[in-house]
Design an enzyme around this catalytic site. Structure first.
Site, short mmCIF file in Angstrom:
data_model
loop_
_atom_site.label_atom_id
_atom_site.label_comp_id
_atom_site.label_asym_id
_atom_site.label_seq_id
_atom_site.Cartn_x
_atom_site.Cartn_y
_atom_site.Cartn_z
N LYS A 180 0.89 -1.19 0.09
CA LYS A 180 0.06 0.13 0.00
C LYS A 180 0.89 1.20 -0.11
O LYS A 180 1.78 1.48 0.88
CB LYS A 180 -0.92 0.10 1.33
CG LYS A 180 -1.62 1.25 1.34
CD LYS A 180 -2.68 1.14 2.46
CE LYS A 180 -3.72 2.27 2.66
NZ LYS A 180 -4.35 2.15 3.67
N LYS B 49 -2.34 -1.55 -3.75
CA LYS B 49 -3.06 -0.51 -3.69
C LYS B 49 -2.38 0.93 -3.76
O LYS B 49 -1.33 1.03 -2.86
CB LYS B 49 -3.93 -0.26 -2.25
CG LYS B 49 -4.81 0.65 -2.08
CD LYS B 49 -5.34 0.75 -0.66
CE LYS B 49 -6.22 1.87 -0.41
NZ LYS B 49 -6.86 1.71 0.91
C1 PBG Z 1 -6.83 3.17 5.51
C2 PBG Z 1 -7.33 3.33 4.25
C3 PBG Z 1 -7.46 4.28 3.29
C4 PBG Z 1 -7.94 3.82 1.99
C5 PBG Z 1 -8.62 2.60 2.56
N1 PBG Z 1 -8.08 2.08 3.81
C6 PBG Z 1 -6.88 5.61 3.45
C7 PBG Z 1 -5.41 6.07 4.03
O1 PBG Z 1 -4.43 4.99 3.91
O2 PBG Z 1 -5.12 7.06 4.17
C8 PBG Z 1 -8.19 4.49 0.76
C9 PBG Z 1 -9.18 4.13 -0.12
C10 PBG Z 1 -9.61 5.17 -1.30
O3 PBG Z 1 -8.78 5.98 -1.39
O4 PBG Z 1 -10.56 4.59 -1.87
N2 PBG Z 1 -7.77 2.64 6.43
#
Ligand code: PBG
Length: 363
Positions: free
Chosen positions: A224, A276
């Site tokens: 991520k 992601k």
């Molecule tokens: C953190 C989380 C995030 C997203 C999903 N889970 C945001 C982040 O890491 O700031 C982002 C998902 C999206 O942008 O659609 N719990």
């Protein structure tokens, strides 16, 4: 002296027989790739990748204290829903034959604290949503839950902070372990570890096994990135982050590091790995797919959806074709399942139109 290019082109266009002595065509031999593109039937016959509705997972935001659904302004078509709407959403997802749903909880501001305590609370908004979802969903729909603290902490970080204000990795792990067991008790099929703490998959797997939730899976957000494309999501969950996540999410410049993250998560017991965001990281999806044998999921994040919606609203892009193409490309890169805010509409389209119509208005 050779002819000017425009005169040569005019000659080629005027000529519909085999190459003459004055117009030199390169030899085509017997290979004409266009033969495989001539009709919808031929194109479908040789198509390498197909998205199915069962590949798609819908992210769902459930907010404490709502009486009716409330639109997320930066994400057209996406809503925060009250817990009471979960059954309806699950029914729609089942009817569209989706693969699953990913539930996010949005607590009320007064439930937030520095430790994100509301995440693990049995009566918390996410655990109640999981219960409602599991009760409404049959075995064909997979119920997943986000396992992170950012929605529940006052500072908006994905873990708890040490005295210097840095995210304390190991103290966060024990909280994740409690949250995981709470989500398993509530009925999650998979927990989605999304906080990017080192050792989170192992901590969660051990806690689940010790509590005898051996059948509950871990979908690890293994790779991520610290991405600007999460912007609209932070609106959707009312995240109050101060600072950034560069100390725990990955540097967008790195891809070899994805192998390290992926291998660690597999060794800690991850059942599914996730990359992601998706669109700008197709090379990473492909890379993780080729170095690991567990399924590789991808999350088409909020900013990816918002870009298409914004361009489509201006009339600058063909919305539905762009959506379908983006999902196909994520699958082509090697991802399945795919988390997408368009899961419902894409599934409905896929189920309604035979795929021979793929790209029907752009051919
Ligand atoms: C953190 C989380 C995030 C997203 C999903 N889970 C945001 C982040 O890491 O700031 C982002 C998902 C999206 O942008 O659609 N719990």
């Amino acid at each position: 002296m050779s002819q000017p290019a425009s005169a040569r082109l005019a000659e080629v266009l005027a000529h519909d027989g085999p190459a003459s002595s004055t117009v030199q065509m390169p030899p085509l031999g017997t290979r004409r790739p266009r033969r495989l593109r001539r009709t919808p039937g031929i194109r479908a016959l040789v198509r390498e990748h197909r998205v199915h509705s069962s590949d798609l997972v819908l992210p769902v935001f459930i907010r404490e204290g709502l009486t009716e659904s409330r639109p997320v302004t930066s994400l057209p078509g996406v809503y925060q829903h009250p817990v009471g709407k979960v059954r309806e959403i699950i029914d729609a997802a089942s009817q569209a034959e989706l693969g699953g749903v990913m539930l996010f909880g949005v607590p009320s501001e007064t439930d937030k604290d520095a430790l994100g305590s509301a995440a693990a609370a049995a009566g918390g908004v996410l655990n109640r949503s999981i219960e409602a979802a599991r009760a409404a969903a049959g075995p064909d729909l997979v119920v997943m839950s986000d396992l992170c603290l950012d929605e529940f902490t006052t500072h908006g970080h994905c873990g708890v902070l040490d005295v210097h204000g840095h995210v304390d990795n190991d103290r966060t792990l024990s909280i994740y372990a409690d949250v995981a067991v709470g989500q398993a008790v509530a009925g999650a099929d998979f927990v989605g570890t999304s906080g990017m703490m080192d050792g989170q998959v192992g901590a969660v797997r051990t806690a689940l096994d010790e509590a005898r939730h051996t059948t509950v899976g871990v979908m690890a957000y293994a790779v991520k990135y610290a991405s600007a494309f999460y912007g609209p999501f932070r609106d959707a969950v009312g995240c109050t982050l101060t600072g950034d996540r560069l100390g725990y999410q990955m540097d967008p410049a790195n891809s070899r590091e994805a192998s390290v993250e992926a291998a660690l998560d597999v060794s800690e017991g991850a059942d599914i790995l996730m990359v992601k965001p998706a669109a700008h990281y197709l090379d990473v999806i492909h890379h993780v797919r080729s170095v690991c044998d567990v399924p590789v999921a991808a999350y088409q994040v909020s900013g990816e959806a918002a870009m298409v919606e914004a361009a489509a609203a201006q009339g600058w892009i063909a919305r539905e074709e762009a959506i379908d193409e983006s999902l196909t490309c994520i699958k082509r890169a090697g991802a399945q399942p795919i988390l997408t805010y368009w899961a419902l509409e894409a599934a409905q389209r896929l189920n309604a139109y035979p795929e021979k119509h793929y790209g029907r208005t752009t051919t």
